[in-house]
Design a protein around this motif. Structure first.
Motif, mmCIF file in Angstrom:
data_model
loop_
_atom_site.group_PDB
_atom_site.id
_atom_site.type_symbol
_atom_site.label_atom_id
_atom_site.label_comp_id
_atom_site.label_asym_id
_atom_site.label_seq_id
_atom_site.Cartn_x
_atom_site.Cartn_y
_atom_site.Cartn_z
ATOM 1 N N HIS A 133 0.943 -1.734 -0.081
ATOM 2 C CA HIS A 133 0.176 0.418 0.384
ATOM 3 C C HIS A 133 1.114 1.079 0.080
ATOM 4 C CE1 HIS A 133 -3.817 -1.985 0.438
ATOM 5 N NE2 HIS A 133 -3.692 -3.149 1.143
ATOM 6 N N PHE A 134 2.125 1.122 0.738
ATOM 7 C CA PHE A 134 3.151 2.161 0.547
ATOM 8 C C PHE A 134 4.854 1.965 -0.709
ATOM 9 C CE2 PHE A 134 2.027 1.443 5.204
ATOM 10 C CZ PHE A 134 1.566 3.215 5.091
ATOM 11 N N ASN A 135 3.904 1.166 -1.193
ATOM 12 C CA ASN A 135 4.165 0.997 -2.813
ATOM 13 C C ASN A 135 6.073 0.855 -2.348
ATOM 14 O OD1 ASN A 135 2.702 1.825 -4.470
ATOM 15 N ND2 ASN A 135 2.943 4.426 -4.509
ATOM 16 N N LYS A 136 6.245 0.018 -1.180
ATOM 17 C CA LYS A 136 7.771 -0.277 -0.797
ATOM 18 C C LYS A 136 7.620 -1.514 -1.407
ATOM 19 C CE LYS A 136 7.609 2.197 3.341
ATOM 20 N NZ LYS A 136 7.562 1.924 4.910
ATOM 21 N N TYR A 137 8.000 -1.792 -2.677
ATOM 22 C CA TYR A 137 7.637 -3.405 -3.353
ATOM 23 C C TYR A 137 8.716 -3.806 -2.644
ATOM 24 C CZ TYR A 137 3.610 -1.834 -5.828
ATOM 25 O OH TYR A 137 2.902 -0.351 -6.397
ATOM 26 N N GLN A 138 10.362 -3.782 -2.529
ATOM 27 C CA GLN A 138 11.238 -4.237 -2.795
ATOM 28 C C GLN A 138 11.661 -4.716 -1.112
ATOM 29 O OE1 GLN A 138 15.047 -2.463 -3.397
ATOM 30 N NE2 GLN A 138 16.325 -4.138 -2.960
ATOM 31 N N LEU A 139 10.758 -4.007 -0.475
ATOM 32 C CA LEU A 139 10.683 -4.797 1.242
ATOM 33 C C LEU A 139 9.415 -5.321 1.091
ATOM 34 C CD1 LEU A 139 11.023 -0.740 3.397
ATOM 35 C CD2 LEU A 139 12.447 -3.203 2.731
ATOM 36 N N ASN A 164 7.174 -4.451 -11.185
ATOM 37 C CA ASN A 164 8.843 -3.999 -11.473
ATOM 38 C C ASN A 164 9.231 -3.835 -13.051
ATOM 39 O OD1 ASN A 164 8.828 -3.123 -8.424
ATOM 40 N ND2 ASN A 164 9.947 -4.947 -8.018
ATOM 41 N N ARG A 165 8.991 -5.085 -13.256
ATOM 42 C CA ARG A 165 9.446 -4.875 -14.725
ATOM 43 C C ARG A 165 8.492 -4.143 -15.475
ATOM 44 N NH1 ARG A 165 8.792 -11.456 -16.854
ATOM 45 N NH2 ARG A 165 10.733 -11.069 -15.726
ATOM 46 N N ALA A 166 7.322 -3.699 -15.291
ATOM 47 C CA ALA A 166 6.656 -2.851 -16.208
ATOM 48 C C ALA A 166 7.261 -0.878 -16.189
ATOM 49 C CB ALA A 166 5.359 -2.592 -16.184
ATOM 50 N N LYS A 167 7.376 -0.841 -14.939
ATOM 51 C CA LYS A 167 8.367 0.034 -14.786
ATOM 52 C C LYS A 167 9.730 0.206 -15.112
ATOM 53 C CE LYS A 167 5.467 1.630 -10.605
ATOM 54 N NZ LYS A 167 5.502 1.445 -9.058
ATOM 55 N N GLU A 168 10.645 -1.030 -14.953
ATOM 56 C CA GLU A 168 12.005 -0.272 -15.662
ATOM 57 C C GLU A 168 11.877 -0.912 -16.685
ATOM 58 O OE1 GLU A 168 13.010 -4.922 -14.657
ATOM 59 O OE2 GLU A 168 13.530 -4.580 -12.201
ATOM 60 N N ASN A 169 11.012 -0.829 -17.279
ATOM 61 C CA ASN A 169 10.869 -1.071 -19.496
ATOM 62 C C ASN A 169 10.188 0.023 -19.383
ATOM 63 O OD1 ASN A 169 11.763 -3.629 -19.490
ATOM 64 N ND2 ASN A 169 9.785 -4.422 -19.295
ATOM 65 N N ASN A 170 9.834 1.064 -18.089
ATOM 66 C CA ASN A 170 9.265 2.490 -18.467
ATOM 67 C C ASN A 170 8.278 2.499 -19.632
ATOM 68 O OD1 ASN A 170 9.004 5.215 -17.682
ATOM 69 N ND2 ASN A 170 10.270 5.996 -19.357
ATOM 70 N N SER A 171 6.831 1.643 -19.224
ATOM 71 C CA SER A 171 6.055 0.946 -19.571
ATOM 72 C C SER A 171 5.126 1.623 -18.893
ATOM 73 C CB SER A 171 6.126 -0.126 -20.167
ATOM 74 O OG SER A 171 4.412 -0.437 -20.972
ATOM 75 N N ASN A 172 3.681 2.656 -19.212
ATOM 76 C CA ASN A 172 2.980 3.164 -18.807
ATOM 77 C C ASN A 172 1.793 2.306 -18.616
ATOM 78 O OD1 ASN A 172 3.597 5.313 -16.342
ATOM 79 N ND2 ASN A 172 3.488 6.641 -18.361
ATOM 80 N N ASP A 173 2.053 1.713 -20.246
ATOM 81 C CA ASP A 173 0.719 0.755 -20.845
ATOM 82 C C ASP A 173 0.676 -0.587 -20.572
ATOM 83 O OD1 ASP A 173 -0.614 0.171 -23.166
ATOM 84 O OD2 ASP A 173 0.880 -0.792 -24.225
ATOM 85 N N LEU A 174 2.118 -0.888 -20.026
ATOM 86 C CA LEU A 174 1.995 -2.236 -19.190
ATOM 87 C C LEU A 174 1.491 -1.939 -17.832
ATOM 88 C CD1 LEU A 174 2.838 -4.865 -19.386
ATOM 89 C CD2 LEU A 174 5.366 -4.517 -18.874
ATOM 90 N N ILE A 175 1.871 -1.174 -16.969
ATOM 91 C CA ILE A 175 0.953 -0.612 -15.498
ATOM 92 C C ILE A 175 -0.082 -0.702 -16.169
ATOM 93 C CG2 ILE A 175 1.865 0.726 -13.791
ATOM 94 C CD1 ILE A 175 4.396 2.031 -14.588
#
Length: 218
Positions: free
Chosen positions: A50-56, A89-100
């Motif tokens: 909920h805090f976008n702390k995905y790695q943690l 994370n993969r979508a963000k790494e590819n800088n793809s809002n479409d995938l997000i």
């Protein structure tokens, strides 16, 4: 043991009230006394999403899963949550809002199938937020699905608002017809469905994967 159960109960009650900051603190306290408390690891991972702390969150899910002490129910949920994080994370790494936004929509539909309507709404909200200027934004398809989810949550004003956005702003007569139908405006729905059957989109069989599931409805 009683104190631990009390703290866990308190944390879950706070989660029901969406007080996630205090929820995370509760699980921090529980884990400070027992770092191998698998339920607290699992729930803290869920809270951190909920805090976008995905790695943690992933660290928590990994620890809970690798312990081999999670119940089957919680293990399946932990695997699902970890997969969801990896996809985003993969979508963000590819800088793809479409995938997000498509990822959020897909996850929302999974929650809808499971009857988890609050989680469904949360993901549809993210899908709408991240879909600006996309094909899905132009058609307003996410609003149609969010409107349905609002209705299942007894938020009928929210449902009407979303369905009216589809009617007023969608470029797709099929979706407009579905929105009219949801609002019991059947005469208008039939007119829109007639337009859709006669339109180039239908005649040329243009592929619209997110809409194809609505064909039978029409």
């Amino acid at each position: 043991m009683a104190s631990k159960n009390t703290n866990l109960t308190n944390a879950l009650e706070l989660a029901k009230k969406y007080d996630y900051a205090n929820v995370e603190n509760e699980f921090d306290l529980l884990l400070s006394s027992n770092q191998n408390d698998v339920l607290s690891l699992y729930y803290r991972g869920c809270t951190r999403i909920h805090f976008n702390k995905y790695q943690l969150a992933t660290v928590n899910f990994d620890a809970a899963i690798s312990s081999l002490n999670l119940s089957t129910k919680h293990e399946v949920q932990a695997l699902y949550q970890r997969g969801y994080i990896q996809c985003l994370n993969r979508a963000k790494e590819n800088n793809s809002n479409d995938l997000i936004h498509k990822t959020h929509f897909s996850i929302g539909t999974v929650h809808a199938t499971l009857g988890k309507n609050e989680q469904t709404l949360r993901h549809f909200n993210h899908a709408i937020k991240n879909s600006r200027d996309s094909t899905e934004d132009t058609s307003k398809i996410y609003y149609l699905h969010r409107g349905r989810a609002c209705a299942f949550c007894a938020d009928f004003n929210g449902a009407r608002n979303d369905l009216n956005i589809v009617i007023k702003e969608s470029n797709d007569p099929l979706l407009r017809g579905c929105a009219h139908n949801e609002l019991d405006q059947h005469d208008q729905a039939i007119k829109e469905f007639d337009l859709w059957f006669e339109s180039d989109l239908r005649i040329n069989n243009i592929s619209r994967p997110l809409v194809e599931t609505l064909d039978d409805h029409a």
